[in-house]
Motif scaffolding. Structure first.
Motif, PDB file in Angstrom:
ATOM      1  N   PRO A 185       0.833  -1.206   0.000  1.00  0.00           N
ATOM      2  CA  PRO A 185       0.000   0.000   0.000  1.00  0.00           C
ATOM      3  C   PRO A 185       0.867   1.255   0.000  1.00  0.00           C
ATOM      4  O   PRO A 185       1.986   1.258   0.527  1.00  0.00           O
ATOM      5  N   ARG A 230       1.486   0.207  -4.580  1.00  0.00           N
ATOM      6  CA  ARG A 230       0.168   0.318  -5.199  1.00  0.00           C
ATOM      7  C   ARG A 230      -0.099   1.771  -5.554  1.00  0.00           C
ATOM      8  O   ARG A 230       0.075   2.663  -4.718  1.00  0.00           O
ATOM      9  N   SER A 231      -0.511   2.047  -6.788  1.00  0.00           N
ATOM     10  CA  SER A 231      -0.739   3.429  -7.205  1.00  0.00           C
ATOM     11  C   SER A 231      -2.019   3.528  -8.023  1.00  0.00           C
ATOM     12  O   SER A 231      -2.000   3.592  -9.249  1.00  0.00           O
ATOM     13  N   VAL A 232      -3.136   3.516  -7.324  1.00  0.00           N
ATOM     14  CA  VAL A 232      -4.432   3.659  -7.983  1.00  0.00           C
ATOM     15  C   VAL A 232      -4.593   5.063  -8.533  1.00  0.00           C
ATOM     16  O   VAL A 232      -5.214   5.273  -9.571  1.00  0.00           O
ATOM     17  N   GLU A 270      -5.487   3.109  -2.711  1.00  0.00           N
ATOM     18  CA  GLU A 270      -4.075   2.732  -2.785  1.00  0.00           C
ATOM     19  C   GLU A 270      -3.406   2.696  -1.416  1.00  0.00           C
ATOM     20  O   GLU A 270      -2.371   2.056  -1.237  1.00  0.00           O
TER      21      GLU A 270
END
Length: 431
Positions: free
Chosen positions: A62, A134-136, A370
């Motif tokens: 995350p 994580r890179s939403v 993210e």
């Protein structure tokens, strides 16, 4: 393609039909078959196999929680967005009208898009990608930038990364070893994340596609609708109702027996070459179940897909705003620009206000996703705004151009048709 279409194509190329005066009728039949009618076998895909054995699946950590909600892109994000924006302006926007008419992306366009390395961003470095966490938010910004060029082509470009993202998030070590190496190579496979079905008031949590257990794994039956690039896809992630457990996700290779494709042109998203995915007694091994069939996995898949559609809506809505502002300033009526009319000025202001609200809610949901925080409420808000305000912005764009908004010389009519899909579509994209 299929045997029927292949035979017709060969026949249309034969010199003998010229003597019989059948050239034009056959050419018309081939064209109609390509666009509308033939149900063909799934794309003859590559053989997916593990390149390297792994002991455990790789996941992206995350993103760090800074304690602040800051929408300022990082230096890396800014560079990515600038690159994608330039690509969308130079490659997608000029090709959009032709893709809309021909129901397919121009030859070579999607391979050039793959060269951007969009699929690499969401794949961990250990698996050959460039993802460190994580890179939403980055995914949302990329989707928005691509949709500013064209929503249909943006969907076609992002379809493979939806599958690779699903494999990173929920794939086990064997699934990742089998499939992810193809997404970090030079020849990224066409792939699709298929949730949508042709059912009134479709509920993604109640799919009509059925999956039942067999001694060797699972058997799937049913039809998925509006699948992007269905005819070219080599790999699918498909939702189905698993008997006794509810909705679940399955990995299906297009070459699997029982998989067939039928063209399904729609009102919008025509550049994405949408089609129906028919599953007729498709036998899958036990290892085809993604995420262990856990309900929380499927729920997150639906939420991340809806978040992606909100980002696409924001990009297309921004395209509408950027197009109508210079138009109303340059268009003269009664000796002055039409933007001097209060009703026109207020309509433009409404577009800008609603767009800003949509972007803020979408990026807030992406930021929470993210960081591993609860984001169900934010996604629901983003979905609602994208559905209602996206369609409202598309309609306003057509209205502001008057008669010009109704003809294909101006792209607003296409953007309006595309934005109508936001409230209908499920799947296709995954952030």
């Amino acid at each position: 393609m299929g045997i029927g279409l292949s035979a017709l194509t060969r026949l249309a190329g034969s010199k003998a039909i010229d003597k019989a005066g059948l050239r034009k009728p056959l050419q018309g039949l081939v064209t109609a078959g390509t666009r509308n009618g033939f149900r063909v076998a799934g794309a003859a895909g590559r053989t997916f196999k593990a390149v390297q054995k792994r002991n455990a699946p790789e996941r992206l950590a995350p993103a760090a929680d800074t304690g602040l909600f800051d929408l300022t892109p990082s230096e890396d994000q800014q560079l990515i967005v600038e690159t994608v924006t330039e690509f969308a302006a130079e490659q997608l926007r000029p090709a959009a009208a032709d893709a809309d008419a021909k129901l397919e992306a121009p030859e070579g366009l999607l391979s050039r898009a793959a060269e951007l390395g969009i699929t690499l961003v969401g794949i961990p470095e250990e698996l050959g990608g460039v993802g460190a966490e994580r890179s939403v938010v980055t995914g949302a910004l990329v989707a928005e930038a691509l949709a500013h060029g064209d929503l249909g082509l943006a969907l076609a470009v992002l379809a493979p990364s939806a599958v690779s993202t699903a494999l990173v998030l929920w794939g086990d070590e064997q699934q990742q070893a089998d499939y992810l190496p193809a997404f970090v190579g030079e020849n990224v496979p066409a792939a699709a994340f298929a949730l949508q079905e042709r059912t009134p008031l479709f509920d993604p949590f109640k799919p009509s596609v059925k999956a039942k257990r067999t001694p060797k794994g699972y058997q799937l039956n049913g039809v998925k609708s509006l699948v992007p690039r269905a005819a070219q896809a080599e790999l699918f992630v498909v939702s189905a109702d698993l008997e006794g457990r509810g909705p679940a996700l399955f990995i299906i290779e297009s070459s699997t027996a029982g998989v067939s494709i039928e063209s399904e042109p729609a009102m919008g998203l025509r550049g994405a070459a949408t089609g129906k995915l028919h599953l007729d007694k498709v036998s899958l091994p036990a290892g085809a179940l993604l995420g262990g069939g856990k309900p929380e996995v499927f729920t997150e898949a639906v939420r991340l897909s809806r978040l992606g559609w909100a980002a696409l809506a924001a990009g297309t809505a921004k395209a509408v705003l950027d197009y109508v502002v210079p138009y109303v300033n340059e268009r003269q009526a009664f000796g002055e620009p039409v933007s001097h009319r209060q009703a026109v000025a207020f309509s433009i202001a409404d577009i800008a206000i609603e767009l800003e609200g949509l972007r803020l809610v979408t990026l807030r949901a992406a930021a929470r996703a993210e960081q591993g925080k609860p984001y169900a409420r934010e996604v629901a808000l983003a979905r609602k705004l994208a559905t209602d305000k996206g369609m409202q912005i598309g309609n306003a764009g057509v209205q502001l151009l008057g008669g010009h908004g109704f003809i294909k010389e101006h792209p607003v009519e296409r953007w309006y048709r595309d934005l109508r899909a936001i409230g209908v579509m499920e799947g296709g994209i995954l952030l």
